[in-house]
Design an enzyme around this catalytic site. Structure first.
Site, PDB file in Angstrom:
ATOM      1  N   CYS A 115      38.692   8.628  25.167  1.00 40.92           N
ATOM      2  CA  CYS A 115      37.335   8.882  25.815  1.00 40.92           C
ATOM      3  C   CYS A 115      36.388   7.970  25.485  1.00 40.92           C
ATOM      4  CB  CYS A 115      37.007  10.408  26.070  1.00 40.92           C
ATOM      5  SG  CYS A 115      38.051  11.381  26.588  1.00 40.92           S
ATOM      6  N   HIS A 256      29.624  10.518  28.405  1.00 39.02           N
ATOM      7  CA  HIS A 256      31.062  10.734  28.932  1.00 39.02           C
ATOM      8  C   HIS A 256      31.308  12.075  29.328  1.00 39.02           C
ATOM      9  CE1 HIS A 256      35.462  11.153  28.933  1.00 39.02           C
ATOM     10  NE2 HIS A 256      35.230  12.055  27.906  1.00 39.02           N
ATOM     11  N   ASN A 286      37.201  14.654  34.221  1.00 41.73           N
ATOM     12  CA  ASN A 286      37.263  13.800  32.852  1.00 41.73           C
ATOM     13  C   ASN A 286      38.376  12.598  33.315  1.00 41.73           C
ATOM     14  OD1 ASN A 286      37.334  12.164  30.557  1.00 41.73           O
ATOM     15  ND2 ASN A 286      37.794  14.136  29.216  1.00 41.73           N
TER      16      ASN A 286
HETATM   17  N1  COA Z   1      41.340  29.446  33.605  1.00 39.99           N
HETATM   18  C1  COA Z   1      41.282  30.780  33.042  1.00 39.99           C
HETATM   19  N2  COA Z   1      41.085  30.905  31.745  1.00 39.99           N
HETATM   20  C2  COA Z   1      41.524  29.671  31.046  1.00 39.99           C
HETATM   21  C3  COA Z   1      41.596  28.512  31.284  1.00 39.99           C
HETATM   22  C4  COA Z   1      41.735  28.311  32.665  1.00 39.99           C
HETATM   23  N3  COA Z   1      41.778  27.102  33.307  1.00 39.99           N
HETATM   24  N4  COA Z   1      41.938  27.948  30.168  1.00 39.99           N
HETATM   25  C5  COA Z   1      41.723  28.604  29.379  1.00 39.99           C
HETATM   26  N5  COA Z   1      41.499  29.961  29.641  1.00 39.99           N
HETATM   27  C6  COA Z   1      41.512  30.979  28.849  1.00 39.99           C
HETATM   28  C7  COA Z   1      41.869  30.795  27.160  1.00 39.99           C
HETATM   29  O1  COA Z   1      43.353  31.142  27.370  1.00 39.99           O
HETATM   30  C8  COA Z   1      41.128  31.969  26.664  1.00 39.99           C
HETATM   31  O2  COA Z   1      41.729  33.059  26.922  1.00 39.99           O
HETATM   32  P1  COA Z   1      41.768  34.126  25.786  1.00 39.99           P
HETATM   33  O3  COA Z   1      40.326  34.540  25.352  1.00 39.99           O
HETATM   34  O4  COA Z   1      42.493  35.513  26.441  1.00 39.99           O
HETATM   35  O5  COA Z   1      42.480  33.669  24.692  1.00 39.99           O
HETATM   36  C9  COA Z   1      39.855  31.819  27.303  1.00 39.99           C
HETATM   37  O6  COA Z   1      39.851  31.263  28.683  1.00 39.99           O
HETATM   38  C10 COA Z   1      38.945  31.107  26.518  1.00 39.99           C
HETATM   39  O7  COA Z   1      39.285  29.915  26.115  1.00 39.99           O
HETATM   40  P2  COA Z   1      38.465  28.851  25.419  1.00 39.99           P
HETATM   41  O8  COA Z   1      39.708  27.922  24.966  1.00 39.99           O
HETATM   42  O9  COA Z   1      37.761  29.463  24.418  1.00 39.99           O
HETATM   43  O10 COA Z   1      37.608  28.285  26.513  1.00 39.99           O
HETATM   44  P3  COA Z   1      36.423  27.112  26.386  1.00 39.99           P
HETATM   45  O11 COA Z   1      35.239  27.739  26.858  1.00 39.99           O
HETATM   46  O12 COA Z   1      36.756  26.491  25.066  1.00 39.99           O
HETATM   47  O13 COA Z   1      36.907  26.120  27.460  1.00 39.99           O
HETATM   48  C11 COA Z   1      37.538  23.761  27.512  1.00 39.99           C
HETATM   49  C12 COA Z   1      38.098  25.364  27.463  1.00 39.99           C
HETATM   50  C13 COA Z   1      39.073  23.198  27.227  1.00 39.99           C
HETATM   51  C14 COA Z   1      37.010  23.526  28.740  1.00 39.99           C
HETATM   52  C15 COA Z   1      36.832  23.439  26.393  1.00 39.99           C
HETATM   53  O14 COA Z   1      37.147  23.960  25.213  1.00 39.99           O
HETATM   54  C16 COA Z   1      36.585  21.972  26.364  1.00 39.99           C
HETATM   55  O15 COA Z   1      35.939  21.217  27.123  1.00 39.99           O
HETATM   56  N6  COA Z   1      36.856  21.189  25.071  1.00 39.99           N
HETATM   57  C17 COA Z   1      36.453  19.933  24.791  1.00 39.99           C
HETATM   58  C18 COA Z   1      37.143  19.101  25.782  1.00 39.99           C
HETATM   59  C19 COA Z   1      36.717  17.674  25.096  1.00 39.99           C
HETATM   60  O16 COA Z   1      35.692  17.326  24.920  1.00 39.99           O
HETATM   61  N7  COA Z   1      37.724  16.861  25.000  1.00 39.99           N
HETATM   62  C20 COA Z   1      37.482  15.526  24.209  1.00 39.99           C
HETATM   63  C21 COA Z   1      38.412  14.563  24.793  1.00 39.99           C
HETATM   64  S1  COA Z   1      37.350  14.057  26.348  1.00 39.99           S
END
Ligand code: COA
Length: 335
Positions: A115, A256, A286
């Site tokens: 990214c 980004h 993204n």
């Molecule tokens: N729909 C519904 N629930 C979802 C889901 C979806 N699409 N994806 C994950 N969940 C659930 C998880 O399983 C978890 O459930 P649990 O509490 O029962 O285990 C809960 O939602 C919270 O998950 P979590 O991973 O803590 O969510 P989050 O708020 O961190 O959001 C991302 C997940 C991936 C969106 C976030 O972590 C993120 O943006 N990460 C960074 C991405 C990034 O910058 N990447 C860099 C390269 S570009």
């Protein structure tokens, strides 16, 4: 020394709009979860048969047309991507051939910085232009993320989209515009948190790797989220400090587009109002190396960037890779 100035911008996004509701009957998720956790409302999927190079070509054509530059004037092309057409040859070579770019000394290659790919590629091209080694350099950020996203993995498939952007860099004596400073970092300790397990020399493709779905993005979202918030803001604040800039001096932050909450946290650390942050994650998700040049192109086309505007580009991605670029906009809107 000459300055490297962005003199043209262009972008391409596929026509096929995929709203959040598309995922609701395919995986366990909701439109509401996706909107509130990521800021994404829809993204674009490129059709089968359209490769990353094809999106890159369209973005370049948009870029060159906007400035009336002939393709044969391009002497360097650098493509940031993690979804190249092939492992080799480079997507840069494929684009050069598809567009029949005929400059007698054209050369170039791909950059793999996930990214942060676009800002890393921009930095590389900037150095060549400043050194007099390129007169017209094309910097492309292009990714067909749907080719490496597991449609069954709800933590990643909702985030990514396909798209491409391109900028033209040229040397200039104008002290008032161009790329002024940048800070770039790599931190390879991020590997376990964000990578693609198979298809490289560590784990070549086999029947087993395909069956185990190892040719897709693996991401441990929460630690990546925390690293992204810290690193993107650190880099942006560092480049501001080095240039004695406060939030009030910045016309636009171009972050980004990984997650709206990461963008908000970065803007807040920079003490920037939200109306000075380019945000289109709600429409495209993204697009990895595509996000920053797509933003620049859209905002430029809408006449929202003024000649001389102070702009900070900031990115974070797999590697880890991260950084920020400070530039002053060099395109007059009539150009
Ligand atoms: N729909 C519904 N629930 C979802 C889901 C979806 N699409 N994806 C994950 N969940 C659930 C998880 O399983 C978890 O459930 P649990 O509490 O029962 O285990 C809960 O939602 C919270 O998950 P979590 O991973 O803590 O969510 P989050 O708020 O961190 O959001 C991302 C997940 C991936 C969106 C976030 O972590 C993120 O943006 N990460 C960074 C991405 C990034 O910058 N990447 C860099 C390269 S570009």
């Amino acid at each position: 020394m000459k300055r490297a100035v962005i003199t043209a911008v262009g972008h391409y996004v596929p026509d096929n709009v995929i709203p959040n509701s598309y995922f609701e009957n395919r995986i366990e998720t909701t439109d509401e979860w996706i909107r509130t956790r990521t800021g994404i409302e829809e993204r674009r999927f490129a059709p089968d048969g359209m490769a990353t190079s094809d999106m890159g070509v369209r973005a370049i054509q948009d870029c060159l047309n906007s400035r009336g530059i002939d393709k044969d004037e391009i002497d360097f092309i650098i493509v940031a991507t993690v979804t190249p057409d092939y492992i080799f040859p480079s997507t840069a070579c494929i684009i050069q051939d598809k567009m029949q770019m005929k400059h007698p000394y054209i050369w170039g290659y791909d950059v793999s910085a996930a990214c942060s790919g676009f800002i890393f590629a921009l930095e590389t091209a900037r150095r060549l232009v400043e050194a007099g080694a390129s007169q017209k350099a094309l910097v492309v950020g292009a990714d067909k993320m749907t080719t490496i996203t597991d449609p069954q993995d709800r933590t990643t498939c909702i985030i990514f989209g396909d798209g491409a952007g391109a900028v033209l860099l040229e040397p200039s004596d104008d002290e008032n515009t161009g790329i002024i400073d940048s800070v770039m970092h790599i931190d390879g300790s991020g590997l376990p948190l964000l990578h693609m397990k198979a298809g490289g020399s560590v784990m070549p493709a086999s029947l087993e790797t395909v069956e185990k779905r190892l040719h897709y993005i693996f991401q441990d979202g929460q630690p990546v989220f925390r690293a992204a918030v810290k690193s993107m803001a650190d880099a942006a604040c560092d480049v501001m400090q080095r240039n004695n800039l406060t939030g009030e001096d910045i016309a636009w932050l171009v972050p980004h587009q990984a997650n709206l909450r990461i963008i908000d946290a970065t803007a807040s650390r920079m003490e920037l109002e939200k109306d000075r942050v380019m945000i289109n994650i709600q429409r495209y998700g993204n697009t990895t190396a595509g996000t920053i040049p797509i933003c620049l192109s859209e905002w430029h086309k809408d006449g929202k960037i003024k000649y001389g505007d102070n702009i900070i580009l900031a990115a974070f991605g797999g590697g880890f890779t991260y950084g920020a670029t400070y530039l002053r906009w060099g395109i007059r809107h009539s150009a």
